[in-house]
Write an enzyme that holds these catalytic residues in place. Sequence first.
Site, PDB file in Angstrom:
ATOM      1  N   SER A  20     -17.664   0.617   0.816  1.00 44.10           N
ATOM      2  CA  SER A  20     -16.257   0.745   0.453  1.00 44.10           C
ATOM      3  C   SER A  20     -15.857  -0.437  -0.422  1.00 44.10           C
ATOM      4  O   SER A  20     -16.715  -1.112  -0.984  1.00 44.10           O
ATOM      5  CB  SER A  20     -15.411   0.826   1.731  1.00 44.10           C
ATOM      6  OG  SER A  20     -14.078   1.178   1.433  1.00 44.10           O
ATOM      7  N   ASN A  21     -14.569  -0.682  -0.569  1.00 41.76           N
ATOM      8  CA  ASN A  21     -14.096  -1.837  -1.347  1.00 41.76           C
ATOM      9  C   ASN A  21     -12.823  -2.385  -0.717  1.00 41.76           C
ATOM     10  O   ASN A  21     -12.306  -1.832   0.250  1.00 41.76           O
ATOM     11  CB  ASN A  21     -13.886  -1.447  -2.819  1.00 41.76           C
ATOM     12  CG  ASN A  21     -12.819  -0.393  -2.978  1.00 41.76           C
ATOM     13  OD1 ASN A  21     -11.641  -0.650  -2.753  1.00 41.76           O
ATOM     14  ND2 ASN A  21     -13.228   0.824  -3.345  1.00 41.76           N
ATOM     15  N   ALA A  22     -12.307  -3.464  -1.291  1.00 43.05           N
ATOM     16  CA  ALA A  22     -11.229  -4.231  -0.652  1.00 43.05           C
ATOM     17  C   ALA A  22      -9.826  -3.757  -1.008  1.00 43.05           C
ATOM     18  O   ALA A  22      -8.850  -4.459  -0.732  1.00 43.05           O
ATOM     19  CB  ALA A  22     -11.377  -5.711  -1.013  1.00 43.05           C
TER      20      ALA A  22
END
Length: 224
Positions: free
Chosen positions: A29-31
């Site tokens: 995923s990402n932030a």
Amino acid sequence: KGPRPLEGRTIIVTSGPTREPIDPVRYISNASSGRQGTAIAEALASHGAIVKFVTGPAEFAKPRGCEIFPVETAVEMEGAVIAALPADAAIFTAAVADWRIAAPSDAKLKKDVSGTAPELDFVANPDILATVSHLPAGERPALVIGFAAETGNLETHARNKLARKGCDWLLANDVSPGSGVFGGPDTRILFLDGTATDDWGPQSKTAVAEKLADRIAKHFAAGS
Ligand code: C5P
């Protein structure tokens, strides 16, 4: 209370990250926090729009006054966006994963006793913004708006992206380390349409959302 210039308009907003499974307990995923997408959805709703908010698993994922469609993967996000059509406008704030694992495992991957690390094969995810931008007239929302997060050469990358994606407007921001833009309350938007580039200057993401909602309302009021 106050004018509702977007009354009767349906607007889709994507927000947050996507989550791409590796196995039943692991993912990539990402932030993305969902802050900007949530602020935009709330600003549009307060202008009277019917907002369909398609969100990945984010810290900020509950805009007031909107219909919320929670998803996990990019493929699910694309399905939810297509299902939410027709719409007058669509705003793509989500940080969609560019790739997913080609064949996620049904069982938890086990540590190999010899210490060999697993190898993951990736395939490209659908580009939801480009897909919706290139829908035939009649299915395509009249106004398609993309975002770009870059780490340098902001204007050049943004101008290329606007053309490549086929959207009408693009809001670009520099998310270089130290900028605090990813996850933080403030940003600085470079706004591009087919002809002009406009630096909106440093401001809060809620101020950006208000400015964008006003601009969308003016666009529809002008009948263009
Ligand atoms: O190509 P890039 O990810 O930088 O483009 C950013 C814009 O495209 C954002 O508006 C993002 O929401 C959208 N996007 C999308 N589907 C993807 C990748 C990006 O809708 N698979």
